[in-house]
Design a protein around this motif. Sequence first.
Motif, mmCIF file in Angstrom:
data_model
loop_
_atom_site.group_PDB
_atom_site.id
_atom_site.type_symbol
_atom_site.label_atom_id
_atom_site.label_comp_id
_atom_site.label_asym_id
_atom_site.label_seq_id
_atom_site.Cartn_x
_atom_site.Cartn_y
_atom_site.Cartn_z
ATOM 1 N N GLN A 5 0.879 4.167 -3.034
ATOM 2 C CA GLN A 5 0.565 5.612 -2.346
ATOM 3 C C GLN A 5 1.860 6.421 -2.719
ATOM 4 O O GLN A 5 1.673 7.628 -3.297
ATOM 5 C CB GLN A 5 0.718 5.547 -0.690
ATOM 6 C CG GLN A 5 0.404 7.010 -0.271
ATOM 7 C CD GLN A 5 -0.043 6.915 1.281
ATOM 8 O OE1 GLN A 5 0.842 6.423 1.850
ATOM 9 N NE2 GLN A 5 -1.152 7.731 1.668
ATOM 10 N N ARG A 62 -9.096 1.460 10.210
ATOM 11 C CA ARG A 62 -9.846 0.415 9.472
ATOM 12 C C ARG A 62 -11.241 0.182 10.182
ATOM 13 O O ARG A 62 -11.222 0.213 11.385
ATOM 14 C CB ARG A 62 -9.373 -0.864 9.234
ATOM 15 C CG ARG A 62 -7.837 -0.821 8.176
ATOM 16 C CD ARG A 62 -7.007 -2.103 8.325
ATOM 17 N NE ARG A 62 -7.641 -3.461 8.124
ATOM 18 C CZ ARG A 62 -7.642 -3.834 6.682
ATOM 19 N NH1 ARG A 62 -7.027 -3.137 5.772
ATOM 20 N NH2 ARG A 62 -8.344 -4.890 6.541
ATOM 21 N N ALA A 65 0.909 -1.115 0.204
ATOM 22 C CA ALA A 65 -0.185 0.076 0.078
ATOM 23 C C ALA A 65 0.852 1.267 -0.001
ATOM 24 O O ALA A 65 0.605 2.150 -0.739
ATOM 25 C CB ALA A 65 -0.777 0.003 1.427
ATOM 26 N N TRP A 107 -11.672 6.643 5.336
ATOM 27 C CA TRP A 107 -11.718 5.503 6.033
ATOM 28 C C TRP A 107 -11.602 4.245 5.062
ATOM 29 O O TRP A 107 -12.063 3.998 3.927
ATOM 30 C CB TRP A 107 -13.203 5.297 6.599
ATOM 31 C CG TRP A 107 -13.380 6.150 7.737
ATOM 32 C CD1 TRP A 107 -13.862 7.409 7.919
ATOM 33 C CD2 TRP A 107 -12.915 5.606 9.392
ATOM 34 N NE1 TRP A 107 -13.887 8.105 9.426
ATOM 35 C CE2 TRP A 107 -13.474 6.789 9.794
ATOM 36 C CE3 TRP A 107 -12.465 4.591 9.762
ATOM 37 C CZ2 TRP A 107 -13.107 6.995 11.329
ATOM 38 C CZ3 TRP A 107 -12.260 4.748 11.157
ATOM 39 C CH2 TRP A 107 -12.672 5.932 12.005
ATOM 40 N N GLN A 108 -10.879 3.362 5.520
ATOM 41 C CA GLN A 108 -10.792 1.950 5.099
ATOM 42 C C GLN A 108 -11.744 1.067 5.545
ATOM 43 O O GLN A 108 -12.064 1.005 6.751
ATOM 44 C CB GLN A 108 -9.480 1.274 5.112
ATOM 45 C CG GLN A 108 -8.280 1.974 4.435
ATOM 46 C CD GLN A 108 -6.915 1.113 4.646
ATOM 47 O OE1 GLN A 108 -7.047 0.158 5.240
ATOM 48 N NE2 GLN A 108 -5.834 2.069 4.303
ATOM 49 N N THR A 109 -12.756 0.433 4.731
ATOM 50 C CA THR A 109 -13.763 -0.594 5.334
ATOM 51 C C THR A 109 -13.591 -1.986 5.165
ATOM 52 O O THR A 109 -12.815 -2.210 4.076
ATOM 53 C CB THR A 109 -15.207 0.101 4.858
ATOM 54 O OG1 THR A 109 -14.991 -0.166 3.486
ATOM 55 C CG2 THR A 109 -15.230 1.381 5.267
ATOM 56 N N VAL A 110 -13.979 -2.780 6.062
ATOM 57 C CA VAL A 110 -14.039 -4.208 5.863
ATOM 58 C C VAL A 110 -15.316 -4.749 6.566
ATOM 59 O O VAL A 110 -15.751 -4.762 7.437
ATOM 60 C CB VAL A 110 -12.770 -4.773 6.767
ATOM 61 C CG1 VAL A 110 -12.972 -6.356 6.813
ATOM 62 C CG2 VAL A 110 -11.489 -4.362 6.505
ATOM 63 N N CYS A 129 -9.003 -4.243 11.899
ATOM 64 C CA CYS A 129 -9.743 -3.265 12.241
ATOM 65 C C CYS A 129 -9.808 -2.519 13.588
ATOM 66 O O CYS A 129 -9.224 -2.967 14.679
ATOM 67 C CB CYS A 129 -11.266 -3.415 12.118
ATOM 68 S SG CYS A 129 -11.637 -4.200 10.230
ATOM 69 N N ALA A 154 -3.188 3.353 9.411
ATOM 70 C CA ALA A 154 -4.428 3.634 8.789
ATOM 71 C C ALA A 154 -5.733 3.064 9.949
ATOM 72 O O ALA A 154 -5.479 1.990 10.103
ATOM 73 C CB ALA A 154 -4.636 3.308 7.404
ATOM 74 N N ARG A 161 -15.956 6.195 3.164
ATOM 75 C CA ARG A 161 -14.929 5.861 2.612
ATOM 76 C C ARG A 161 -14.393 7.034 1.970
ATOM 77 O O ARG A 161 -13.250 7.367 1.412
ATOM 78 C CB ARG A 161 -15.223 4.789 1.457
ATOM 79 C CG ARG A 161 -15.054 3.282 1.980
ATOM 80 C CD ARG A 161 -14.947 2.418 1.089
ATOM 81 N NE ARG A 161 -16.440 2.263 0.512
ATOM 82 C CZ ARG A 161 -17.507 1.390 0.891
ATOM 83 N NH1 ARG A 161 -17.194 0.443 1.777
ATOM 84 N NH2 ARG A 161 -18.698 1.331 0.422
#
Length: 396
Positions: free
Chosen positions: A50, A347, A46, A367-370, A384, A345, A363
């Motif tokens: 970036q 999650r 990642a 935010w990163q979502t799972v 998370c 980050a 998002r």
Amino acid sequence: MTAATDTQPDNSLPDAELVREGPPADLLPADLLPEGLADRLPPQAASAVQITRAITDTMVAHGYAMVQPPLVEFERSLASRMAGTGTRRMVRYTDPVSLRTLALRSDMTVQVGRIASTGLRGAARPLRLCYAGQVLAIRGDGLEPERERLQIGAEIVGTDTVAAACECVSLAIGALRAAGAEDISVDFTLPDLVETLSAGSLPLPPERVAAVRRELDAKDAGGLKTLDAHDYLPLLYATGAFDTAIEKLAAIDAGGALATRIAGLRRIADHVGGRAALTLDPSERHGFEYQSWFGFTIYADGLRGALGRGGTYRIGGEGGHDEAATGFSLYPDPLIQLCARARNADRLFLPEGYDPDIADRLRAIGWQTVAQLSDADDPAALGCTHVLRGREPVRL
């Protein structure tokens, strides 16, 4: 990088250097990677994406058009643009279609030169191009065993003026700062200094030029005295912080041969201003086999080794094409590793039945979502930091 159209591929590499004895293949783990190669795992992958995006976005914002050369080319094409330098580092094999020797690129700059002199030969100059991709060497160096590296760079094709050098140095600094590098320093050099002086005010027999250049590289005053090159001794001491070193360089009596170069260095330094610490080592040649009158190496605090090099050079190759250019290449792997270690980050775990509109909004603000897929999903085990409760994230 000076063209050498009569250079033939270097096929003299001994078999012992190409193939190292090791355990039989059937005794090696099936999933073992070759020496010097490695997977990028989370969060390094990642960070790589970036940082690549930050650097290339900076270049594009300054008017540089992106090109994507292929990973593999005919060895002869690559070798003809490398002046014989570095060809021994290329991984080569025979193309089953053409039966000609192919090589995996060990440097993307030469490919950009080919593009500029062929497909974009008729494009208006100065031509600004940028690129990003992996390069592969047949072996790593002692302090850098990695054989595969990420190379990101920019080239101004059609000019090698002081103005072009100013732009490239500033762009390299800005691109690295956008990617997260801090306390950047830049070391200037004059790669063709010995050749310039030996042909004019400080003459040397042609057969001694390479030896003098080698002793200057080694910072060996005794070696220069042995070669009866006493006039070149002051170059050993014209190094260090830019403001001090440039005055020492200007004090060397070279019959005016250094005047334009010194003026150019001062102008580049003024253009950089306080955005980076500046040093000067006018006789440094390591890593500057292609460059002509100007070269620079760029560093950042807390990172091992150089992050990149650049300068002025000439694009050449088969067909008699010859053109001035200015550019730089960055190798941000150390920065990627540093940013990956610092990456933390947030999650967000989305339990079953969550509102997709709320998830889209979160998002959109970073935010990163799972999303939960089964009752067995453990938010903490999945990395998370928060769970969605109603409309808002709640820290675990």
